[in-house]
Design an enzyme around this catalytic site. Structure first.
Site, mmCIF file in Angstrom:
data_model
loop_
_atom_site.group_PDB
_atom_site.id
_atom_site.type_symbol
_atom_site.label_atom_id
_atom_site.label_comp_id
_atom_site.label_asym_id
_atom_site.label_seq_id
_atom_site.Cartn_x
_atom_site.Cartn_y
_atom_site.Cartn_z
ATOM 1 N N ASN A 9 -9.879 -20.115 -41.849
ATOM 2 C CA ASN A 9 -10.125 -18.690 -41.614
ATOM 3 C C ASN A 9 -10.094 -18.468 -40.102
ATOM 4 O O ASN A 9 -11.045 -18.821 -39.407
ATOM 5 C CB ASN A 9 -11.495 -18.319 -42.203
ATOM 6 C CG ASN A 9 -11.849 -16.868 -41.964
ATOM 7 O OD1 ASN A 9 -11.035 -16.103 -41.438
ATOM 8 N ND2 ASN A 9 -13.056 -16.484 -42.338
ATOM 9 N N LYS A 11 -10.216 -15.740 -38.590
ATOM 10 C CA LYS A 11 -11.029 -14.568 -38.209
ATOM 11 C C LYS A 11 -10.254 -13.691 -37.214
ATOM 12 O O LYS A 11 -9.027 -13.633 -37.297
ATOM 13 C CB LYS A 11 -12.398 -15.012 -37.686
ATOM 14 C CG LYS A 11 -13.095 -15.950 -38.675
ATOM 15 C CD LYS A 11 -14.541 -16.243 -38.355
ATOM 16 C CE LYS A 11 -15.111 -17.200 -39.403
ATOM 17 N NZ LYS A 11 -16.531 -17.461 -39.238
ATOM 18 N N HIS A 94 -16.274 -12.475 -47.395
ATOM 19 C CA HIS A 94 -16.810 -13.286 -46.300
ATOM 20 C C HIS A 94 -18.121 -12.661 -45.804
ATOM 21 O O HIS A 94 -18.250 -11.436 -45.753
ATOM 22 C CB HIS A 94 -15.793 -13.405 -45.158
ATOM 23 C CG HIS A 94 -16.195 -14.463 -44.192
ATOM 24 N ND1 HIS A 94 -17.125 -14.235 -43.200
ATOM 25 C CD2 HIS A 94 -15.863 -15.770 -44.102
ATOM 26 C CE1 HIS A 94 -17.318 -15.365 -42.538
ATOM 27 N NE2 HIS A 94 -16.565 -16.312 -43.062
ATOM 28 N N GLU A 96 -19.267 -12.195 -42.958
ATOM 29 C CA GLU A 96 -19.139 -11.259 -41.839
ATOM 30 C C GLU A 96 -18.747 -9.869 -42.351
ATOM 31 O O GLU A 96 -19.166 -8.853 -41.805
ATOM 32 C CB GLU A 96 -18.116 -11.803 -40.826
ATOM 33 C CG GLU A 96 -18.701 -12.990 -40.063
ATOM 34 C CD GLU A 96 -17.717 -14.073 -39.681
ATOM 35 O OE1 GLU A 96 -16.499 -13.814 -39.658
ATOM 36 O OE2 GLU A 96 -18.171 -15.205 -39.415
ATOM 37 N N GLU A 166 -20.589 -20.494 -48.599
ATOM 38 C CA GLU A 166 -20.806 -20.510 -47.151
ATOM 39 C C GLU A 166 -22.207 -19.989 -46.846
ATOM 40 O O GLU A 166 -22.404 -18.772 -46.730
ATOM 41 C CB GLU A 166 -19.770 -19.617 -46.455
ATOM 42 C CG GLU A 166 -18.340 -20.028 -46.703
ATOM 43 C CD GLU A 166 -17.409 -19.526 -45.596
ATOM 44 O OE1 GLU A 166 -16.739 -20.365 -44.994
ATOM 45 O OE2 GLU A 166 -17.377 -18.314 -45.324
ATOM 46 N N GLY A 172 -20.785 -20.747 -37.924
ATOM 47 C CA GLY A 172 -20.633 -20.560 -36.479
ATOM 48 C C GLY A 172 -21.868 -20.976 -35.697
ATOM 49 O O GLY A 172 -21.989 -20.677 -34.511
ATOM 50 N N SER A 212 -19.678 -24.506 -40.225
ATOM 51 C CA SER A 212 -19.772 -25.547 -39.185
ATOM 52 C C SER A 212 -19.196 -26.894 -39.624
ATOM 53 O O SER A 212 -19.752 -27.947 -39.291
ATOM 54 C CB SER A 212 -21.219 -25.713 -38.709
ATOM 55 O OG SER A 212 -21.663 -24.517 -38.092
HETATM 56 P P1 13P Z 1 -17.335 -21.987 -38.831
HETATM 57 O O1 13P Z 1 -16.544 -23.172 -39.337
HETATM 58 O O2 13P Z 1 -16.918 -21.528 -37.480
HETATM 59 O O3 13P Z 1 -18.808 -22.191 -38.983
HETATM 60 O O4 13P Z 1 -16.963 -20.751 -39.818
HETATM 61 C C1 13P Z 1 -17.028 -20.925 -41.164
HETATM 62 C C2 13P Z 1 -16.461 -19.728 -41.811
HETATM 63 O O5 13P Z 1 -17.008 -18.643 -41.694
HETATM 64 C C3 13P Z 1 -15.212 -19.867 -42.569
HETATM 65 O O6 13P Z 1 -14.930 -18.721 -43.309
#
Ligand code: 13P
Length: 252
Positions: A9, A11, A94, A96, A166, A172, A212
Site C-alpha cells: 500500500n 498510500k 483502510h 486511515e 491491521e 506506521g 509495521s
Molecule cells: P506500515 O507498514 O507503514 O505500518 O503500514 C501498514 C499499512 O497501513 C498497510 O496498509
C-alpha cells in the site's frame, strides 16, 4: 488452496517518476510466480502501473473506490473506472480512510458490494484501536467490522475477498503486533468466517497482516499458521526492504 500474498500500500506517496522507478525495480526482481504480489499506487498512477506490469506476475490494485457506480459525485472514482484501466483489485476499509474520511462499516458494505458486483477483488482492511485492545474488546470490534461490511455477501463473493487485519496501533508506529497476537486474531477471524460460511470458505480465504512489517520481523509473522502474507506500508516504498520482506515468505 489459499495463495500467499504480499501487497504493497503506497498510500499518498511517490510522484509519477518515483512510481515508475519502483515499478521497473519490482518487475526486475522476478519474484516467485507461486506468490501473488499486489501493488496499490495512487489513482493517478493506476493506468501506468497496469501497463508496466501487464506481461508480468505483478498485480495492481486501487487503494479505494466509490460506493457509487456513476453520476454526480465530484472527485470520486468508480469500480468500473479502475477496471477499465486494467485493474482487478481494490483495497477497501483502510484504517486511515475510516479515521480521516469517515468511512464506517456501513459505508464499506456498500463499497464492497460495488466492487464485487463489478467483478473486482477486494482487500478488506480492518483492525482494532489500542484502547479496544486494552479493554479486551478487540475480538468484538473485529467481528463487527467483518459482519457489517461482508456478511451480507453470498458464498460466491468469497472468491473475491482477501482479508487484511491491521491493528491501528501497529500502523506506521514501528510497533508490530507480536506473532502470537497476530495468530490468535487470524484464527479468530477464520473461526468467525467459518461460523457463518462454513469451514471450506474459511479455510480458503487469505488473511494478511499489516502494521509495521519490516525485513527484521516479517519471517516470524509469516510463519504463523493462519497468516497468508502481509500488507506493507512504509517498507514497500523501498525496493530492497520490500524484496527482503517478500523473501521471508515460505511457499509450500
Ligand atoms: P506500515 O507498514 O507503514 O505500518 O503500514 C501498514 C499499512 O497501513 C498497510 O496498509
Amino acid at each position: 488452496m489459499r495463495k500467499k500474498i504480499i501487497a504493497a500500500n503506497w498510500k499518498m506517496n511517490n510522484t509519477k517518476e518515483d512510481a515508475l522507478k519502483l515499478l521497473v525495480d519490482l518487475v526486475n526482481q522476478n519474484y516467485s510466480p507461486e506468490l501473488r504480489i499486489i501493488i496499490a499506487p495512487a489513482f493517478t498512477q493506476l493506468a501506468m502501473a497496469a501497463e508496466k506490469t501487464k506481461l508480468t506476475n505483478i498485480e495492481i490494485a486501487a487503494q479505494n473506490i466509490s460506493s457509487e457506480s456513476k453520476g454526480a459525485y465530484t472527485g470520486e472514482v468508480s469500480a468500473a473506472m479502475i477496471k477499465s484501466e486494467g485493474v482487478r483489485t481494490t483495497i477497501l476499509g483502510h484504517s486511515e480512510r475510516r479515521a480521516l474520511f469517515n468511512e464506517t462499516n456501513d459505508t464499506l458494505k456498500l463499497k464492497v458490494r460495488s466492487a464485487i458486483s463489478e467483478g473486482l477483488e477486494v482487500i478488506y482492511c480492518f483492525g482494532e484501536e489500542l484502547n479496544d485492545r486494552k479493554l479486551g474488546n478487540h475480538f468484538n470490534v473485529v467481528k463487527t467490522q467483518l459482519k457489517t461490511a461482508l456478511f451480507n455477501e453470498n458464498n460466491e463473493s468469497w472468491n473475491k475477498i482477501i482479508l487484511a487485519y491491521e491493528p491501528i496501533w501497529a500502523i506506521g508506529t514501528g510497533e508490530n503486533a507480536s506473532p502470537e497476537q497476530i495468530q490468535e486474531m487470524h484464527m479468530f477471524i477464520r473461526d468467525t468466517i467459518s461460523e457463518k460460511y462454513g469451514e471450506l470458505i474459511a479455510k480458503n480465504v487469505s488473511i494478511l497482516y499489516g502494521g509495521s512489517i519490516k525485513p527484521n520481523n516479517a519471517k516470524d509473522i509469516f510463519s504463523e499458521d493462519d497468516v497468508d502474507g502481509g500488507l506493507i506500508g512504509g517498507a514497500s516504498l523501498n525496493i530492497d526492504d520490500f524484496s527482503l520482506i517478500v523473501n521471508c515468505i515460505q511457499i509450500e
